[in-house]
Design a protein around this motif. Structure first.
Motif, PDB file in Angstrom:
ATOM      1  N   GLN A  81      44.273  47.088  39.079  1.00  0.00           N
ATOM      2  CA  GLN A  81      43.406  45.929  39.320  1.00  0.00           C
ATOM      3  C   GLN A  81      44.302  44.698  39.343  1.00  0.00           C
ATOM      4  OE1 GLN A  81      39.981  46.801  39.477  1.00  0.00           O
ATOM      5  NE2 GLN A  81      40.939  48.798  39.327  1.00  0.00           N
ATOM      6  N   ILE A  82      44.585  44.220  40.525  1.00  0.00           N
ATOM      7  CA  ILE A  82      45.578  43.152  40.663  1.00  0.00           C
ATOM      8  C   ILE A  82      44.972  41.814  40.294  1.00  0.00           C
ATOM      9  CG2 ILE A  82      47.125  41.992  42.239  1.00  0.00           C
ATOM     10  CD1 ILE A  82      47.970  44.761  41.694  1.00  0.00           C
ATOM     11  N   SER A  83      45.555  41.173  39.306  1.00  0.00           N
ATOM     12  CA  SER A  83      45.129  39.839  38.918  1.00  0.00           C
ATOM     13  C   SER A  83      46.130  38.843  39.472  1.00  0.00           C
ATOM     14  CB  SER A  83      45.072  39.754  37.390  1.00  0.00           C
ATOM     15  OG  SER A  83      45.105  38.416  36.975  1.00  0.00           O
ATOM     16  N   LEU A  84      45.665  37.954  40.331  1.00  0.00           N
ATOM     17  CA  LEU A  84      46.575  37.002  40.947  1.00  0.00           C
ATOM     18  C   LEU A  84      46.622  35.678  40.201  1.00  0.00           C
ATOM     19  CD1 LEU A  84      45.843  37.515  44.735  1.00  0.00           C
ATOM     20  CD2 LEU A  84      47.761  38.342  43.417  1.00  0.00           C
ATOM     21  N   LEU A 124      37.177  39.046  28.743  1.00  0.00           N
ATOM     22  CA  LEU A 124      35.933  39.818  28.759  1.00  0.00           C
ATOM     23  C   LEU A 124      34.934  39.212  29.735  1.00  0.00           C
ATOM     24  CD1 LEU A 124      34.745  42.226  27.243  1.00  0.00           C
ATOM     25  CD2 LEU A 124      33.621  40.610  25.730  1.00  0.00           C
ATOM     26  N   LEU A 125      34.753  37.890  29.658  1.00  0.00           N
ATOM     27  CA  LEU A 125      33.767  37.246  30.513  1.00  0.00           C
ATOM     28  C   LEU A 125      34.117  37.365  31.981  1.00  0.00           C
ATOM     29  CD1 LEU A 125      33.007  34.010  28.481  1.00  0.00           C
ATOM     30  CD2 LEU A 125      31.529  35.983  28.833  1.00  0.00           C
ATOM     31  N   ILE A 126      35.390  37.269  32.282  1.00  0.00           N
ATOM     32  CA  ILE A 126      35.809  37.386  33.674  1.00  0.00           C
ATOM     33  C   ILE A 126      35.847  38.854  34.067  1.00  0.00           C
ATOM     34  CG2 ILE A 126      37.624  36.883  35.316  1.00  0.00           C
ATOM     35  CD1 ILE A 126      37.354  34.348  34.315  1.00  0.00           C
ATOM     36  N   GLY A 127      36.349  39.675  33.187  1.00  0.00           N
ATOM     37  CA  GLY A 127      36.593  41.069  33.539  1.00  0.00           C
ATOM     38  C   GLY A 127      35.329  41.851  33.817  1.00  0.00           C
ATOM     39  N   VAL A 128      34.318  41.687  32.993  1.00  0.00           N
ATOM     40  CA  VAL A 128      33.135  42.532  33.147  1.00  0.00           C
ATOM     41  C   VAL A 128      32.496  42.376  34.530  1.00  0.00           C
ATOM     42  CG1 VAL A 128      30.796  42.878  32.339  1.00  0.00           C
ATOM     43  CG2 VAL A 128      32.641  42.774  30.715  1.00  0.00           C
ATOM     44  N   PRO A 129      32.205  41.189  34.991  1.00  0.00           N
ATOM     45  CA  PRO A 129      31.669  41.118  36.355  1.00  0.00           C
ATOM     46  C   PRO A 129      32.711  41.392  37.422  1.00  0.00           C
ATOM     47  CG  PRO A 129      31.838  38.922  35.421  1.00  0.00           C
ATOM     48  CD  PRO A 129      32.198  39.870  34.333  1.00  0.00           C
ATOM     49  N   ALA A 130      33.940  40.917  37.209  1.00  0.00           N
ATOM     50  CA  ALA A 130      34.941  41.026  38.262  1.00  0.00           C
ATOM     51  C   ALA A 130      35.329  42.463  38.529  1.00  0.00           C
ATOM     52  CB  ALA A 130      36.179  40.212  37.898  1.00  0.00           C
ATOM     53  N   LEU A 131      35.312  43.303  37.502  1.00  0.00           N
ATOM     54  CA  LEU A 131      35.781  44.668  37.707  1.00  0.00           C
ATOM     55  C   LEU A 131      34.734  45.524  38.380  1.00  0.00           C
ATOM     56  CD1 LEU A 131      37.758  45.119  34.417  1.00  0.00           C
ATOM     57  CD2 LEU A 131      38.645  44.984  36.718  1.00  0.00           C
ATOM     58  N   GLY A 135      38.784  45.843  44.894  1.00  0.00           N
ATOM     59  CA  GLY A 135      40.076  45.203  44.666  1.00  0.00           C
ATOM     60  C   GLY A 135      40.285  43.852  45.297  1.00  0.00           C
ATOM     61  N   PRO A 136      40.090  43.707  46.616  1.00  0.00           N
ATOM     62  CA  PRO A 136      40.356  42.393  47.229  1.00  0.00           C
ATOM     63  C   PRO A 136      39.532  41.288  46.592  1.00  0.00           C
ATOM     64  CG  PRO A 136      39.896  44.043  48.922  1.00  0.00           C
ATOM     65  CD  PRO A 136      39.707  44.712  47.616  1.00  0.00           C
ATOM     66  N   TYR A 137      38.268  41.595  46.259  1.00  0.00           N
ATOM     67  CA  TYR A 137      37.431  40.566  45.673  1.00  0.00           C
ATOM     68  C   TYR A 137      37.918  40.187  44.287  1.00  0.00           C
ATOM     69  CZ  TYR A 137      34.146  41.467  49.433  1.00  0.00           C
ATOM     70  OH  TYR A 137      33.566  41.593  50.661  1.00  0.00           O
ATOM     71  N   LEU A 138      38.357  41.173  43.538  1.00  0.00           N
ATOM     72  CA  LEU A 138      38.874  40.875  42.208  1.00  0.00           C
ATOM     73  C   LEU A 138      40.083  39.971  42.305  1.00  0.00           C
ATOM     74  CD1 LEU A 138      39.107  41.390  39.130  1.00  0.00           C
ATOM     75  CD2 LEU A 138      40.612  43.261  39.690  1.00  0.00           C
ATOM     76  N   ALA A 139      40.974  40.301  43.260  1.00  0.00           N
ATOM     77  CA  ALA A 139      42.168  39.478  43.421  1.00  0.00           C
ATOM     78  C   ALA A 139      41.783  38.041  43.769  1.00  0.00           C
ATOM     79  CB  ALA A 139      43.062  40.071  44.512  1.00  0.00           C
ATOM     80  N   LEU A 140      40.799  37.905  44.653  1.00  0.00           N
ATOM     81  CA  LEU A 140      40.372  36.567  45.032  1.00  0.00           C
ATOM     82  C   LEU A 140      39.800  35.809  43.842  1.00  0.00           C
ATOM     83  CD1 LEU A 140      38.607  36.678  48.494  1.00  0.00           C
ATOM     84  CD2 LEU A 140      40.766  35.649  47.856  1.00  0.00           C
ATOM     85  N   ILE A 141      38.950  36.492  43.081  1.00  0.00           N
ATOM     86  CA  ILE A 141      38.340  35.831  41.926  1.00  0.00           C
ATOM     87  C   ILE A 141      39.408  35.300  40.988  1.00  0.00           C
ATOM     88  CG2 ILE A 141      36.943  36.155  39.862  1.00  0.00           C
ATOM     89  CD1 ILE A 141      35.329  38.177  41.293  1.00  0.00           C
ATOM     90  N   THR A 142      40.378  36.150  40.679  1.00  0.00           N
ATOM     91  CA  THR A 142      41.395  35.698  39.736  1.00  0.00           C
ATOM     92  C   THR A 142      42.243  34.585  40.331  1.00  0.00           C
ATOM     93  OG1 THR A 142      42.852  37.462  40.498  1.00  0.00           O
ATOM     94  CG2 THR A 142      41.520  37.909  38.557  1.00  0.00           C
ATOM     95  N   LEU A 143      42.418  34.635  41.645  1.00  0.00           N
ATOM     96  CA  LEU A 143      43.243  33.606  42.260  1.00  0.00           C
ATOM     97  C   LEU A 143      42.583  32.239  42.168  1.00  0.00           C
ATOM     98  CD1 LEU A 143      45.831  33.140  43.908  1.00  0.00           C
ATOM     99  CD2 LEU A 143      44.477  33.448  45.963  1.00  0.00           C
ATOM    100  N   ILE A 144      41.277  32.197  42.417  1.00  0.00           N
ATOM    101  CA  ILE A 144      40.650  30.879  42.456  1.00  0.00           C
ATOM    102  C   ILE A 144      40.345  30.333  41.070  1.00  0.00           C
ATOM    103  CG2 ILE A 144      39.611  31.094  44.714  1.00  0.00           C
ATOM    104  CD1 ILE A 144      37.022  31.795  43.094  1.00  0.00           C
TER     105      ILE A 144
END
Lengths: 452, 274, 294
Positions: A81-84, A124-131, A135-144
């Motif tokens: 799970q790539i976190s940018l 936890l707050l970011i991870g639960v919905p983001a995961l 993959g691409p959406y998770l990367a975007l979420i963490t990036l912004i």
């Protein structure tokens, strides 16, 4: 292949010895790569004694960068799970502790753990919905996350509820410094004086370094323990095929969230301790940047994704190179380019990162090769172990299995096949991959023979 | 047309006599078998993949699930094992309503499955693939560090015939080997019921026989099996009983002999006599 | 981010600003979404393409002394060129591996922008305005620049719609976006098709970069904010949907402009990001996109 017991202590039926603890810890019986690691740790410990005293803070920063990189690798290198935007968690920890310390007057011994908990909560707050998304959406979420937080800092620069009555500092950070954990200043939590002929401030810096080093050791042990345990196997399985994991009776979401929160907590802890050291001030330009996230990612990639150790090695190499480029003896203008090495930073490291990703995605640390998807199989096939299928046909591996890049090229190039240019690049890329695999395989064989 | 296993089953198309084994069953309730499926329906948008399917699986039987490609067999499997929930209908496992539970929960209950398009983990060896399924679903677990897990994984690999391929990666396995790995992984979860999805596809005659023997042995050891395939060759000799579905609905149910001679099956499936 | 051309509370101008800036962001978003929809690649170097456009125009009008129109053309062309080089030289070999290609585009994007900083200009750049002056529209004066941006952007969007729906190549692009294996089975070379989408994306991004620079100046990091806003737009509209990008651009563009002019200018860009978070949590596939859940 070995006869009685192989390198990892398994007999030729593949059964384990179930070794006892003392033999596990005896340095002389450890595999060679572990011996290398121990030597590296010792070198890291005595490193600051050989460095000009004014440069010690740089290497304190190096240790924290290593911690950041390891925290990123723990989730992105393992579960895939790539976190940018991992700098977000460093900032939660760093700013959290700074605010608690400066604006609420808490002692760092309190503010640091609380800030770490805040970072874990953020994970936890970011991870639960983001995961739950691909993959691409998770990367975007963490990036912004990063630009959003920057905006929030500006928006609430004067005051932020009761949490930060003095505000979040906007783009320029805080005007008051944080309480150092250890140093020569009277305000430090632990003050030091002269020692062995070295002045107070030098001793203070050295002490800061060893505090950071101690944290690094603890985090390293914890992360290694987790990733070398069953959880680590599950993490990697998740990055391979989540449905296989579920079919094995394991809950993928639980493990993904755990990895994410762990990573956030470690990153936050590192950030929190870093702002109380000479390495870092809680400034958005230093802590809350995509560049920092990128640096951490590249460090892990070059060192070897998914090994924890690789990330630390990569991060240290990064800082060391930056330091060397900054040395006054190297401040010349490069011929074609018209800039000094130092000015060019961070381009050279980014370039190496790109080259590594393109030609040697598994990175440099050999341990990673063992788990590399193509490598083992490919190596065996090169040695000629081919299996005849029961009906005399080709083995599945021969017909189905091809490295991704090659398959993509041939399947989707234009009519008439790949162009000359494409063929050339692909040839060089394959050659580099083969060379890399070969070199590492040869190294491992040499090491194995040396041990007999 | 679908039939339930109730005592009045006397559709002319299915029972050729009174001894269909299940004609004696009462209306399918939750306790009528290890696995009971009632009125299972799955729609994807406008497409109905499974249409009001009901059946029960008895303890320690080998049930065959036969149908041409696209009949809805894999979809049924997926609904039952938790890959996705059914649109309508209920799934009972050992009397409990487990409809729509997630895949890993189903596995923990004792229902394992294999994947038709094999899903091994390519980044690790065969024995480590199996070892993963032996891992407890806990965040902090050290069982892998001790030798026990590996020993058990080796045993399972030997059980399914992969004893000489322990340290190979899935990429090196022949087709039959991947199937065995699927079975090994399923066995490692200590199941009571295994749903085997198209095991015989792509196997040579000899391999079909070997896998068939393996499955029969597993049943003899106490497992219940549901085997899906559209290849009658290996299946009819293995199973006790069969359900034939096409276009999402059941068209026949009975012993292999009955299925062989069933006209509807022959037409829908083979275009003639078997 | 979305700075107004002039801070008049002239409602016609505010409206036109919203309309034109949204169209500009739609251009950026369309390129991004096409590259993802057709090739499955999240091109995180897209912001760099915008910057390339701006800097090219800067050099064209500055060092080369040509007109702003030449600058506009050069900026767009160079955006397309860099995009093509990126695809042909790097992405086409790694596009199967989602992780690698994501990281590569991100890093290369940073290399490009940092390269522009180091070898070009570290400070702000500015280029002459496209069209000065204002026209009278329904009695109120509106800036000609806004009109031009609006018209030019929609010409491009319209051209793209026509291209995709009515030409063979355009339909081939649609085909590949649905299934690249299926498309190759009918003889469509997906490498070339992917290349076209990258070129289009680069052209549009470069074009937008020139116009953004002429409006509010540029710098080496000018690409970040438009890129982030494009994320919001693309996710709202649905990754892979051109129509969705246009719709999303207008929704976000309008909400943002209204927020900035009526409420607090400091909130610029934040509403877009807030919408992005909500969409990602509630309906990740956006309005018109494909399934997004893991």
């Amino acid at each position: 292949m070995s006869t009685a017991t192989d390198r990892d202590g398994h007999d030729d039926r593949g059964r384990g010895r179930g070794g006892d603890l003392t033999s596990l810890l005896d340095p002389r019986s450890l595999p060679l790569r572990h011996q290398f690691g121990l030597v590296g740790l010792v070198l890291l410990a005595i490193f600051p004694l050989f460095v000009p005293t004014t440069d010690i803070p740089t290497f304190i920063g190096a240790i924290y960068l290593m911690l950041f990189a390891m925290s990123w690798d723990a989730v992105s290198g393992y579960t895939g799970q790539i976190s940018l935007g991992h700098a977000f968690f460093f900032t939660l920890g760093g700013y959290g502790s700074a605010i608690l310390n400066i604006q609420h007057g808490l002692n760092p011994f309190l503010s640091i753990p609380i800030a770490t908990a805040v970072a874990a909560l953020g994970g936890l707050l970011i991870g639960v919905p983001a995961l739950r998304v691909r993959g691409p959406y998770l990367a975007l979420i963490t990036l912004i996350l990063i630009p959003i937080t920057r905006q929030l800092f500006v928006l609430f620069s004067d005051s932020f509820l009761f949490i930060a009555p003095g505000g979040l500092g906007g783009n320029s950070g805080f005007t008051t410094p944080t309480t150092p954990l250890v140093g020569a200043q009277p305000g430090a939590v632990i003050t030091v004086g002269e020692l062995g002929g070295l002045g107070r401030f030098v001793v203070g810096n050295l002490a800061s370094y060893y505090v950071a080093f101690l944290l690094f050791l603890i985090v390293l042990v914890v992360l290694l323990a987790i990733t070398r345990s069953d959880a680590g196997n599950v993490f990697k399985a998740i990055s391979e095929d989540e449905s296989a994991v579920a079919a094995s009776g394991l809950n993928p979401a639980k493990f993904k969230i755990f990895a994410f929160v762990l990573s956030a907590a470690v990153g936050g802890l590192a950030g929190a301790m870093a702002v109380h050291s000479p390495a870092l001030n809680p400034l958005p330009q230093q802590l809350l940047t995509i560049e920092l996230s990128l640096t951490v990612i590249i460090a892990a990639v070059i060192g070897g994704i998914g090994t924890i150790v690789g990330a630390a090695v990569g991060a240290f190499a990064f800082e060391l190179t930056e330091f060397i480029f900054g040395l006054s003896t190297l401040q010349f203008q490069l011929p074609l380019v018209g800039q000094s090495l130092e000015d060019l930073f961070p381009l050279p490291l980014f370039l190496i990162g790109v080259l590594t990703l393109f030609f040697l995605p598994e990175g440099i640390v050999p341990g990673n090769i063992e788990l590399g998807r193509d490598a083992l199989t490919w190596l065996r096939q090169r040695r000629g172990d081919r299996e005849a299928a029961a009906d005399g046909g080709e083995s599945w591996a021969e017909t189905e299995f091809e490295p991704a890049g090659r398959r993509n090229l041939e399947a989707t190039s234009g009519p008439g096949g790949p162009s000359g240019f494409e063929r050339t690049v692909e040839r060089y890329r394959k050659r580099a991959l083969e060379y890399g695999h070969d070199a590492l395989d040869r190294t491992r064989r040499v090491i194995r023979e040396y041990r007999r | 047309m679908s039939t339930t296993t109730d005592a009045d089953t006397s559709d002319d198309s299915t029972s050729t006599g009174t001894e269909t084994g299940l004609a004696a069953e009462t209306a399918a309730g939750p306790d009528d078998g290890v696995l009971v499926v009632e009125h299972l329906t799955k729609r994807f948008g406008g497409l109905t993949a499974v249409d009001d399917l009901s059946f029960a699986v008895q303890e320690q039987e080998i049930l065959g699930f036969i149908g041409p490609n696209g009949a809805g067999k894999s979809t049924t499997f997926n609904c039952i094992t938790g890959t996705y929930p059914p649109t309508e209908g209920t799934v009972y496992y050992r009397g409990e309503d487990v409809t729509g539970e997630s895949a890993y929960d189903m596995v923990k209950r004792g229902m394992a499955r294999t994947f038709q398009s094999f899903a091994p983990l390519y980044d690790r060896t065969v024995v480590k693939n199996v070892a993963l399924a032996l891992t407890p679903d806990k965040l902090f677990s050290l069982s892998g560090l001790r030798g026990g897990t590996r020993d058990r994984a080796v045993e399972i690999c030997e059980r399914v015939g992969l004893g000489d391929r322990l340290d190979q990666t899935p990429g090196e396995l022949p087709h039959a080997g991947l199937l065995r790995l699927e079975l090994g992984r399923a066995l490692a979860t200590d199941p009571e019921l295994i749903l085997v999805d198209e095991p015989f596809a792509g196997l040579s005659n000899q391999e079909v026989g070997e896998v068939s023997d393996l499955l029969a042995d597993l049943r003899a050891e106490g497992l219940t099996l549901v085997v899906v395939d559209h290849n009658m060759r290996g299946l009819l000799d293995l199973i006790d009983r069969a359900i034939v579905i096409t276009f999402g609905s059941m068209i026949a149910e009975g012993t292999p002999e009955e299925i062989r001679t069933d006209e509807q099956v022959q037409e829908a499936y083979l275009g003639g006599e078997l | 981010m979305l700075e107004l051309v002039s801070l008049q509370t002239n409602y016609a101008n505010v409206l036109l600003n919203a309309l034109s800036i949204s169209a500009l962001y739609a251009l950026v978003a369309i390129g991004f979404t096409m590259i993802f929809g057709v090739g499955g690649v999240l091109n995180l170097a897209h912001g760099a393409l915008i910057t390339v456009g701006g800097f090219t125009a800067f050099w064209t009008t500055g060092a080369l002394g040509l007109s702003i129109w030449a600058g506009l053309l050069a900026g767009a062309l160079l955006g397309g060129l860099v995009a093509a080089a990126l695809y042909l030289g790097v992405v086409q070999f790694v596009q199967d591996d989602a992780v690698v290609v994501l990281l590569l585009t991100l890093i290369i994007g940073f290399m490009i922008t940092n390269g522009l900083r180091i070898f070009g200009q570290a400070g702000t750049i500015s280029i002459p305005q496209i069209i000065g002056g204002s026209t009278s529209f329904l009695g109120t004066p509106v800036e000609n620049v806004s009109i031009f941006i609006f018209v030019a952007s929609w010409v491009l969007i319209g051209a793209l719609f026509a291209f995709v729906n009515y030409t063979a190549t355009g339909k081939a692009i649609l085909a590949v976006s649905m299934s690249d294996k299926g498309a190759s089975l009918v003889g469509i070379p997906s490498t070339r098709i992917n290349l076209y989408t990258w070129i289009i994306g680069g052209l549009f991004a470069g074009f937008a970069g020139v116009l953004l620079t002429s409006l509010q100046g540029g710098s080496w990091d000018m690409g970040i904010s438009p890129l982030v806003l494009s994320f919001a737009i693309v996710v709202l509209g649905g990754l892979g949907s051109i129509r969705g990008s246009v719709i999303g651009a207008y929704i976000i563009g309008f909400i943002d402009t209204i927020t900035v002019s009526i409420f607090d200018p400091q909130l610029a860009g934040l509403t877009g990001l807030a919408i992005l978070i909500v969409v990602l949590l509630v309906r990740p596939q956006g309005l018109l996109g494909r399934e997004a859940t893991a």
